[in-house]
Design a protein around this motif. Structure first.
Motif, PDB file in Angstrom:
ATOM      1  N   UNK A  32       1.014  -1.218  -0.031  1.00  0.00           N
ATOM      2  CA  UNK A  32       0.049  -0.116   0.115  1.00  0.00           C
ATOM      3  C   UNK A  32       0.791   1.316  -0.138  1.00  0.00           C
ATOM      4  N   UNK A  33       1.959   1.232   0.828  1.00  0.00           N
ATOM      5  CA  UNK A  33       2.885   2.361   0.949  1.00  0.00           C
ATOM      6  C   UNK A  33       3.570   2.705  -0.342  1.00  0.00           C
ATOM      7  N   UNK A  34       3.989   1.583  -0.860  1.00  0.00           N
ATOM      8  CA  UNK A  34       4.434   1.797  -2.255  1.00  0.00           C
ATOM      9  C   UNK A  34       3.698   2.350  -3.460  1.00  0.00           C
ATOM     10  N   UNK A  35       2.595   2.064  -3.322  1.00  0.00           N
ATOM     11  CA  UNK A  35       1.553   2.738  -4.243  1.00  0.00           C
ATOM     12  C   UNK A  35       1.251   4.224  -3.882  1.00  0.00           C
ATOM     13  N   UNK A  36       1.255   4.551  -2.611  1.00  0.00           N
ATOM     14  CA  UNK A  36       1.148   6.012  -2.331  1.00  0.00           C
ATOM     15  C   UNK A  36       2.176   6.751  -2.631  1.00  0.00           C
ATOM     16  N   UNK A  37       3.484   6.194  -2.552  1.00  0.00           N
ATOM     17  CA  UNK A  37       4.423   6.974  -2.934  1.00  0.00           C
ATOM     18  C   UNK A  37       4.908   7.181  -4.176  1.00  0.00           C
ATOM     19  N   UNK A  38       3.928   6.851  -5.289  1.00  0.00           N
ATOM     20  CA  UNK A  38       4.071   7.060  -6.564  1.00  0.00           C
ATOM     21  C   UNK A  38       3.576   8.443  -6.539  1.00  0.00           C
ATOM     22  N   UNK A  39       3.053   9.198  -5.588  1.00  0.00           N
ATOM     23  CA  UNK A  39       2.613  10.611  -5.721  1.00  0.00           C
ATOM     24  C   UNK A  39       3.225  11.231  -4.525  1.00  0.00           C
ATOM     25  N   UNK A  40       3.585  10.609  -3.497  1.00  0.00           N
ATOM     26  CA  UNK A  40       4.303  11.469  -2.534  1.00  0.00           C
ATOM     27  C   UNK A  40       5.667  11.179  -2.399  1.00  0.00           C
ATOM     28  N   UNK A  41       6.289  12.323  -3.314  1.00  0.00           N
ATOM     29  CA  UNK A  41       7.725  12.016  -3.732  1.00  0.00           C
ATOM     30  C   UNK A  41       8.458  13.462  -3.704  1.00  0.00           C
ATOM     31  N   UNK A  42       9.666  13.518  -3.588  1.00  0.00           N
ATOM     32  CA  UNK A  42      10.400  14.653  -3.449  1.00  0.00           C
ATOM     33  C   UNK A  42       9.843  15.341  -4.796  1.00  0.00           C
ATOM     34  N   UNK A  43       9.622  16.818  -4.754  1.00  0.00           N
ATOM     35  CA  UNK A  43       8.982  17.468  -5.778  1.00  0.00           C
ATOM     36  C   UNK A  43       7.609  17.714  -5.433  1.00  0.00           C
ATOM     37  N   UNK A  44       6.978  16.969  -4.785  1.00  0.00           N
ATOM     38  CA  UNK A  44       5.390  17.129  -4.592  1.00  0.00           C
ATOM     39  C   UNK A  44       5.418  18.370  -3.727  1.00  0.00           C
ATOM     40  N   UNK A  45       4.432  19.397  -4.323  1.00  0.00           N
ATOM     41  CA  UNK A  45       4.109  20.394  -3.380  1.00  0.00           C
ATOM     42  C   UNK A  45       2.806  20.523  -2.830  1.00  0.00           C
ATOM     43  N   UNK A  46       2.068  19.524  -2.878  1.00  0.00           N
ATOM     44  CA  UNK A  46       0.620  19.670  -2.381  1.00  0.00           C
ATOM     45  C   UNK A  46       0.458  18.548  -1.229  1.00  0.00           C
ATOM     46  N   UNK A  47      -0.344  18.722  -0.468  1.00  0.00           N
ATOM     47  CA  UNK A  47      -0.771  17.480   0.531  1.00  0.00           C
ATOM     48  C   UNK A  47      -1.328  16.315  -0.312  1.00  0.00           C
ATOM     49  N   UNK A  48      -0.842  15.175   0.071  1.00  0.00           N
ATOM     50  CA  UNK A  48      -1.046  14.089  -0.715  1.00  0.00           C
ATOM     51  C   UNK A  48      -2.327  13.078   0.308  1.00  0.00           C
ATOM     52  N   UNK A  49      -3.253  12.805  -0.466  1.00  0.00           N
ATOM     53  CA  UNK A  49      -4.488  12.197   0.099  1.00  0.00           C
ATOM     54  C   UNK A  49      -4.646  10.665  -0.581  1.00  0.00           C
ATOM     55  N   UNK A  50      -4.555   9.685  -0.132  1.00  0.00           N
ATOM     56  CA  UNK A  50      -4.923   8.176  -0.569  1.00  0.00           C
ATOM     57  C   UNK A  50      -6.237   7.812  -0.121  1.00  0.00           C
ATOM     58  N   UNK A  51      -7.463   7.828  -0.978  1.00  0.00           N
ATOM     59  CA  UNK A  51      -8.769   7.553  -0.568  1.00  0.00           C
ATOM     60  C   UNK A  51      -8.874   6.160  -0.731  1.00  0.00           C
ATOM     61  N   UNK A  52      -9.106   5.426   0.283  1.00  0.00           N
ATOM     62  CA  UNK A  52      -8.972   4.004   0.453  1.00  0.00           C
ATOM     63  C   UNK A  52     -10.617   3.469   0.561  1.00  0.00           C
ATOM     64  N   UNK A  53     -11.080   3.023  -0.592  1.00  0.00           N
ATOM     65  CA  UNK A  53     -12.574   2.475  -0.741  1.00  0.00           C
ATOM     66  C   UNK A  53     -12.531   1.194   0.196  1.00  0.00           C
ATOM     67  N   UNK A  54     -13.684   1.309   1.220  1.00  0.00           N
ATOM     68  CA  UNK A  54     -14.043   0.108   2.040  1.00  0.00           C
ATOM     69  C   UNK A  54     -15.374  -0.287   2.038  1.00  0.00           C
ATOM     70  N   UNK A  55     -15.599  -1.659   1.639  1.00  0.00           N
ATOM     71  CA  UNK A  55     -16.802  -2.180   1.639  1.00  0.00           C
ATOM     72  C   UNK A  55     -17.410  -2.357   3.067  1.00  0.00           C
ATOM     73  N   UNK A  56     -18.683  -1.292   3.420  1.00  0.00           N
ATOM     74  CA  UNK A  56     -19.087  -1.520   4.434  1.00  0.00           C
ATOM     75  C   UNK A  56     -19.798  -2.814   4.907  1.00  0.00           C
ATOM     76  N   UNK A  57     -19.573  -2.897   6.382  1.00  0.00           N
ATOM     77  CA  UNK A  57     -20.306  -4.418   6.836  1.00  0.00           C
ATOM     78  C   UNK A  57     -19.746  -5.601   6.225  1.00  0.00           C
ATOM     79  N   UNK A  58     -18.338  -5.708   5.912  1.00  0.00           N
ATOM     80  CA  UNK A  58     -17.852  -6.919   5.354  1.00  0.00           C
ATOM     81  C   UNK A  58     -16.383  -6.950   6.191  1.00  0.00           C
ATOM     82  N   UNK A  59     -15.743  -8.086   5.757  1.00  0.00           N
ATOM     83  CA  UNK A  59     -14.520  -8.258   6.099  1.00  0.00           C
ATOM     84  C   UNK A  59     -13.443  -7.280   5.570  1.00  0.00           C
ATOM     85  N   UNK A  60     -13.769  -6.447   4.555  1.00  0.00           N
ATOM     86  CA  UNK A  60     -12.814  -5.459   3.953  1.00  0.00           C
ATOM     87  C   UNK A  60     -12.454  -4.647   5.136  1.00  0.00           C
ATOM     88  N   UNK A  61     -13.512  -4.076   6.127  1.00  0.00           N
ATOM     89  CA  UNK A  61     -13.125  -3.032   7.129  1.00  0.00           C
ATOM     90  C   UNK A  61     -11.989  -3.555   8.075  1.00  0.00           C
TER      91      UNK A  61
END
Length: 700
Positions: free
Chosen positions: A619-648
């Protein structure tokens, strides 16, 4: 002739205590007890593997022995089956042992030594094993030599001698003579300690012709290479510029020609980075049969998959340095890619003596502390059996043995000073905006929700039934509270059955169904983000989820590009360039496994994780594709979670585990956790939830 009679019932024959079977029976109980007390250590894994091998060998021998009567043969096979059952139960308790049951698993030298010891203990004559000639590799039959490489070899047929090889002479252990040291070295990292970074010199000002300037943490590694350090495990967190550090370290060390081995998906990116950071150096990229290779280039870039085809000339060209990118690719020493990398490194080391060797990876540990082994061997710190050269000398200077508790922290530091460099963004790049992971619970549509609920109920019912059978077998009261150790045993058996494809509906098929169900909501939310924040990266694990998302984006009138594992390097680079430079391309749809490394997508500051990984590292490897040196904006990773399932529950487990690198490299006290353990805990959560009072529907 006197008739042979069977011994009285209940009486132990003398032959029952002879041979290999009693030796195996004693050892299997030792292994079983060891795994019950703790996770399998390297020595326990060796014993487990040798036990499995000897049981197979003895079983075949008993079946083929014409001197045995049928009754005696059946009795011995029954005893061997009993040992095999214990091995299987032990593997179910620690699923990382399952791979060692495979008869094709290569034996380490330690395993070969143990096998000989056990056979001698059983009174069996041991002949020295003769290593069979390796079978020819069909893919290696065609070994082309690029024409320009031939020209270079003809132009310089005699490489200049390098007497530094004598500096790497073997160090004979004194205090540590007779001690098995590799296991304790790995153990020293399991025990944790302070942050893992060698003592680096003060940074020098490094600026290249293009006007780029290294950050201080990058310049420290370059300064160390300039000062004479020649081996580095560069394990900085993703996004801290490991490529630039490696290229400029080679420049500082004069390590040309330089061989760079990389995953295919980042081959073009390395050539581009070399042109930026070392513009005066000629760079060539090996493609196919190598017809376009520039044999006189300073930097040769090749992907792992082509090593077998070009192994001959790559080992003889006269490289003075070698960089292995995404070095966790070589963690499996049985794989051809690992063997080729180690062979080339050894040939370079034999000729140069002290070449620059760099292993680059943001995730040096994936599942096991022994993932270090192949990387350390590539760097020349260890061989198959023991530490080498400088590391052995450093261990001798400690003045202690593995029997002394104080040996472990000192040994860990000795390894670190060989060249481990690990920095985190929070420590060295305060100017990079902080990132956050925001969970977005979504309600699945009725049909998808019903399908997933049915699958979850079937899996839960199977776990509960297994738990109750285990309680009844040992005569325990079902209502006496939840035995969490037993629950974990049941979960591990479920995973073992899944690995053997005995259960059609399992946690992996359920996670795939969840991904398919979340494709729509995830793509819809990504489309909303595009309208408000601009470009968005969409990550998914499965191809069908990516396909569904792309259809939704097209239906919304949004242009997208796709980055997948089956693309050519050219198509992949075109997709990256389009997303980066074309203002009309709004979304990059990426494979979590194929696009999680080696990409710079910092033109976006928001991403959507439509499917969960099993590890925090992925998961961190994926986020770090945009959270890198040169990034000048806050980075947000929106994680889609299926409510009321084992996903959470799985999302909670991932967040609660800092990952293997936390203890081994960052000095954290967090428990070392692998993907398999997260899977076990996810199943335990289902089981515990059902046992604590929730109803468990019985599948129709």
């Amino acid at each position: 002739m006197a008739q042979q009679t069977a011994p009285p019932r209940g009486r132990v024959r003398k032959t029952d205590n002879e041979g290999i079977i009693p030796v195996l029976a004693r050892l299997v109980r030792e292994v079983e007890a060891g795994v019950q007390r703790r996770r399998a250590t390297p020595s326990l894994r060796t014993k487990f593997q040798v036990l499995a091998l000897l049981v197979r060998e003895e079983r075949a021998k008993v079946k083929a022995d014409p001197s045995l009567g049928e009754a005696r043969r059946a009795e011995q096979l029954k005893r061997l089956d009993g040992i095999a059952v214990i091995l299987a139960k032990t593997a179910a308790r620690d699923t990382t042992l399952l791979g060692l049951l495979d008869g094709d698993t290569a034996l380490t030298d330690a395993a070969k030594d143990l096998r000989r010891t056990l056979l001698r203990e059983a009174g069996i004559e041991v002949t020295e094993d003769v290593e069979p000639e390796p079978a020819p590799d069909p893919s290696a039959e065609h070994q082309p030599v690029p024409p320009s490489v031939v020209a270079r070899q003809l132009a310089n047929p005699f490489l200049a001698p390098d007497y530094s090889a004598f500096e790497n002479r073997k160090v004979r252990p004194r205090r540590l003579a007779g001690w098995e040291l590799l296991g304790p070295l790995f153990r020293s990292f399991e025990l944790g300690g302070t942050s893992s970074c060698m003592d680096l010199p003060e940074p020098a000002h490094v600026q290249v012709e293009s006007g780029l300037e290294l950050m201080p943490h990058q310049a420290r590694v370059v300064a160390a290479a300039a000062a004479g350090h020649r081996t580095f495990l560069l394990a900085d967190e993703p996004g801290l510029g490991k490529t630039a550090q490696a290229l400029l370290a080679a420049e500082a060390a004069g390590a040309y020609p330089l061989l760079v081995v990389v995953p295919n998906v980042v081959k073009a990116n390395w050539a581009r980075e070399a042109g930026i950071w070392t513009p005066r150096r000629r760079t060539t990229v090996v493609q196919g049969d190598g017809d376009t290779v520039d044999g006189f280039a300073d930097i040769v870039v090749v992907n792992y998959e082509l090593l077998d085809r070009h192994l001959g000339w790559l080992g003889d060209l006269g490289f003075r340095g070698m960089v292995v990118d995404e070095a966790h690719y070589i963690k499996n020493k049985r794989s051809q890619r690992s063997q080729h990398v180690l062979e080339i490194a050894e040939r370079i080391r034999a000729r140069v003596g002290r070449p620059l060797l760099m292993a680059l990876t943001g995730t040096p540990l994936i599942n096991d502390i022994e993932d270090f082994r192949a990387i350390w061997q590539f760097l020349g710190w260890i061989d198959e059996k023991e530490p080498r050269g400088d590391l052995m000398a450093a261990l001798e200077e400690i003045g202690r043995t593995p029997a002394d508790p104080g040996f472990y922290p000192a040994a860990r530091q000795s390894v670190i000073e060989q060249g481990i460099v690990r920095r985190r963004k929070v420590e060295v790049a305060a100017d990079i905006p902080q990132r956050r992971v925001a969970d977005l619970p979504v309600e699945l549509d009725d049909q998808a929700a019903r399908t997933i609920r049915t699958a979850e109920e079937a899996l839960t019912h199977r776990l509960v039934s297994g738990y109750r059978r285990a309680l009844e077998a040992r005569g325990s009261d079902v209502g006496a509270g939840i035995d969490m150790d037993l629950a974990r045993q049941v979960a591990r058996r479920e995973l073992a059955a899944t690995a053997e494809k005995k259960s059609a509906e399992n946690v992996f098929t359920m996670m795939r169904r969840l991904g398919q169900a979340k494709a729509g909501p995830g793509a819809d939310y990504a489309a909303q983000l595009v309208r408000s924040v601009g470009k968005v990266v969409f990550f998914a694990k499965h191809v069908d989820v990516m396909d569904a998302a792309e259809e939704i984006f097209a239906g919304r009138g949004l242009r997208s590009v796709s980055i997948r594992g089956d693309q050519s390097a050219r198509a992949r680079q075109q997709a990256i360039d389009s997303f980066t430079n074309d203002p009309d391309v709004a979304v990059a749809v990426c494979s979590l496994t194929a696009a999680g490394v080696g990409l710079n997508l910092q033109v976006a500051s928001n991403m959507v994780l439509a499917e969960l990984s099993w590890t925090d590292a992925e998961q961190t490897q994926a986020i770090d594709r945009i959270h890198r040196i040169g990034q000048d904006e806050p980075v947000t990773a929106w994680r889609i979670i299926a409510a009321h399932t084992i996903d959470a529950r799985i999302a909670e487990l991932i967040d609660s585990k800092a990952g293997l690198a936390a203890r081994a490299l960052d000095g954290s006290d967090a428990e070392i956790t692998s993907a398999a353990e997260v899977q076990v805990e996810a199943l335990v959560a289902l089981l515990a939830g059902a046992l604590s009072g929730e109803s468990v529907p019985v599948p129709a």
